[in-house]
Design a protein around this motif. Structure first.
Motif, short mmCIF file in Angstrom:
data_model
loop_
_atom_site.label_atom_id
_atom_site.label_comp_id
_atom_site.label_asym_id
_atom_site.label_seq_id
_atom_site.Cartn_x
_atom_site.Cartn_y
_atom_site.Cartn_z
N VAL A 186 27.68 -22.67 21.99
CA VAL A 186 26.61 -23.33 22.74
C VAL A 186 26.68 -22.82 24.17
N GLN A 187 25.53 -22.44 24.73
CA GLN A 187 25.48 -21.95 26.10
C GLN A 187 24.26 -22.52 26.83
N VAL A 188 24.39 -22.64 28.14
CA VAL A 188 23.24 -22.86 29.01
C VAL A 188 22.90 -21.50 29.60
N ILE A 189 21.65 -21.06 29.39
CA ILE A 189 21.23 -19.74 29.88
C ILE A 189 20.09 -19.89 30.87
N GLU A 190 19.82 -18.81 31.58
CA GLU A 190 18.79 -18.83 32.62
C GLU A 190 17.45 -18.38 32.05
N ARG A 191 16.41 -19.15 32.33
CA ARG A 191 15.07 -18.76 31.94
C ARG A 191 14.55 -17.69 32.90
N LYS A 192 13.77 -16.74 32.39
CA LYS A 192 13.20 -15.70 33.23
C LYS A 192 12.20 -16.29 34.21
N PRO A 193 12.22 -15.85 35.48
CA PRO A 193 11.33 -16.42 36.50
C PRO A 193 9.86 -16.34 36.15
N ALA A 194 9.46 -15.30 35.42
CA ALA A 194 8.04 -15.13 35.08
C ALA A 194 7.50 -16.30 34.29
N ALA A 195 8.38 -17.04 33.59
CA ALA A 195 7.93 -18.13 32.72
C ALA A 195 8.05 -19.50 33.38
N ALA A 196 8.27 -19.54 34.68
CA ALA A 196 8.50 -20.82 35.36
C ALA A 196 7.33 -21.78 35.18
N GLY A 197 6.11 -21.29 35.32
CA GLY A 197 4.95 -22.15 35.18
C GLY A 197 4.35 -22.14 33.80
N GLY A 198 5.00 -21.43 32.88
CA GLY A 198 4.52 -21.34 31.51
C GLY A 198 3.67 -20.09 31.28
N ILE A 199 3.88 -19.44 30.16
CA ILE A 199 3.08 -18.28 29.75
C ILE A 199 2.42 -18.61 28.41
N VAL A 200 1.13 -18.35 28.31
CA VAL A 200 0.39 -18.50 27.06
C VAL A 200 -0.12 -17.14 26.63
N CYS A 201 0.13 -16.78 25.38
CA CYS A 201 -0.37 -15.53 24.81
C CYS A 201 -1.27 -15.85 23.62
N PHE A 202 -2.47 -15.30 23.64
CA PHE A 202 -3.38 -15.41 22.49
C PHE A 202 -3.26 -14.11 21.69
N THR A 203 -2.87 -14.23 20.43
CA THR A 203 -2.75 -13.05 19.57
C THR A 203 -3.64 -13.21 18.34
N TYR A 204 -4.15 -12.09 17.84
CA TYR A 204 -5.14 -12.11 16.76
C TYR A 204 -4.77 -11.06 15.72
N ASP A 205 -4.82 -11.46 14.45
CA ASP A 205 -4.40 -10.60 13.34
C ASP A 205 -5.59 -10.16 12.49
N ASP A 206 -5.46 -9.01 11.86
CA ASP A 206 -6.29 -8.55 10.74
C ASP A 206 -7.63 -7.96 11.12
N SER A 207 -7.93 -7.86 12.43
CA SER A 207 -9.10 -7.08 12.89
C SER A 207 -10.45 -7.67 12.49
#
Length: 464
Positions: free
Chosen positions: A209-230
């Motif tokens: 078990v570890q406590v790790i550091e979150r990357k600074p870029a994700a501090a306010g949250g990142i949302v990715c929209f991904t789409y499959d099958d064209s």
């Protein structure tokens, strides 16, 4: 204030994926595999070593964890381990009562830029019904959160945890089910909780078990929209909705579907539409499969030992997978649709350790998986860049639930990846999502100040 859009100028590149040239694929990453338990641990290519803030335990002698309600337990298990000379194991009960492994008397800070990760293994995972971690600041009395590691996904080739394999699992607080008001800056107790199907058992091993550091870029949250099958609706609906805010997305391409679109089949995207999505809207265009036939065969198959149900029967062989990757990437590069940082997503969500290794060795930078709704939230860095967790948008998706997912990542940081296929007026199948809900979801994200909407490739690049 609308969310920040990270737009990256993309140019065609050259180098080597199964005989191709993808020069900008990160050197050495494909072979940067960590050694684990010789019985079969898979460790993905970089990023695999986040900054460790607190190393809580490696489960060596004197670790202080206590087992309860088990059919068997070995707190000093020297037979199977990935670190040191032992792990701790519990075997679940046949009557459905939860078995636990608990540590009290801790003093951990996982607030703000920090998050937990565990190194865990399940043997007999087909019989597992639930596996989660409790995090508490008052010895589990009244203030705690529950974070799912694994839920009931029946297909072993889709399931995030693979049977008998060690895996580092990051625990995204944005998806926690919270009781009371746990103080994340003063966590005093952790508990692993496992249940199995009636009449059956499985064995859960905890290694670290570890406590790790979150990357600074994700501090306010990142949302990715991904789409499959064209599907064509990804241009007519998804691009339209995202263009209102200047946001890019990620499209995973079945080349034969696009070729059908070029031939006049209105169900699918055309090459010209993909090029517009990339050039003018900044989309990431990634490989999914060269042909619909290859997509439908999938990259892996498995039979659930608990039910006897077989999922897939004729997956691509390793040689066929090499060819499929090479042909798909060659087509993307030949049509100016890709640069050297290429991610994939597993057709039908099916993969195994061998497929993950093949993806890494082929030079692909990441692969997106398809996890269940209970285990869909992701972290930065991700737990496994060759099995990025995502939340599927389908005919059963409730807008309020999707909004709650967005709230979680906006309030606590981290990464939220949505997976969508076709977008229609009245969705009736698992590959269809509502036009109205899609627009409303995009608008809801736009109302969350500080959230960054990015392609999945850009999100991963921002975290390296």
């Amino acid at each position: 204030m609308a969310p920040i859009s990270r737009r990256t100028a993309l140019t065609a590149g050259a180098g080597a994926v199964a005989g191709l040239s993808l020069a900008t694929a990160i050197p050495g990453r494909a072979e940067a595999l960590l050694a684990g338990d010789p019985t079969g641990a898979f460790a993905s290519a970089d990023p695999i070593n986040p900054r460790v803030v607190t190393h809580v335990t490696s489960m060596q002698a004197g670790h202080g964890w206590v087992a309860a309600n088990t059919s068997a337990a070995n707190l000093n298990d020297t037979t199977t381990y990935a670190l040191g000379s032992q792990s701790a194991s519990i075997t679940t009960r046949v009557d459905g009562v939860a078995s636990t492994l608990t540590r009290t008397g801790l003093s951990l800070n996982i607030a703000g830029t920090k998050q937990l990760r565990v190194l865990i293994r399940v043997d007999g995972v087909d019989y597992l019904q639930g596996l989660n971690v409790y995090v508490s600041s008052d010895a589990m009395a009244a203030n705690f959160g529950i974070i799912y590691i694994q839920s009931e996904t029946p297909d072993p080739s889709v399931r995030w945890l693979k049977d008998g394999e060690w895996k580092w699992v990051t625990l995204p607080w944005q998806s926690a089910i919270v009781t009371g008001s746990p103080n994340l800056a003063a966590v005093d107790s952790l508990r692993i909780r496992a249940t199995s199907a009636s009449g059956a058992t499985c064995q859960v091993r905890l290694q670290a078990v570890q406590v790790i550091e979150r990357k600074p870029a994700a501090a306010g949250g990142i949302v990715c929209f991904t789409y499959d099958d064209s599907y064509a609706s990804q241009y007519t609906i998804a691009k339209r909705d995202l263009d209102r805010y200047g946001w890019p997305a990620t499209a995973y391409t079945i080349v034969s579907n696009v070729q059908a679109g070029d031939g006049g089949n209105a169900t699918y995207l055309t090459t010209a539409q993909l090029q517009q999505m990339r050039r003018w809207s900044g989309w990431e265009i990634g490989p999914h499969a060269m042909t619909a036939t290859a997509h439908n065969r999938g990259f892996a198959a498995a039979t659930n030992a608990a039910t006897g149900v077989a999922y897939g029967s004729n997956p691509l062989s390793p040689a066929e997978l090499d060819t499929d990757i090479a042909d798909t990437v060659r087509w993307l590069i030949g049509n100016d649709l890709a640069d050297g940082f290429l991610g994939h997503c597993y057709p039908q969500g099916r993969y195994n350790t061998a497929v993950q290794r093949q993806m890494a060795r082929a030079g692909l930078a990441y692969a997106r998986a398809m996890t269940s709704t209970a285990t869909s939230a992701e972290t930065m860095p991700p737990a496994d860049p060759y099995a990025i967790r995502c939340y599927t948008l389908d005919n059963t998706s409730a807008l309020s639930t999707l909004q709650a997912r967005v709230d979680g990542v906006a309030n606590h940081g981290g990464l939220l990846v949505f997976c969508c296929h076709d977008i229609v007026t009245s969705p009736a199948t698992s590959t269809q999502f509502s036009i109205a809900s899609h627009g409303a979801l995009v608008d809801y994200v736009a109302g969350k100040a500080g959230v960054r909407v990015m392609t999945l490739a850009d999100a991963l690049r921002s975290g390296t």
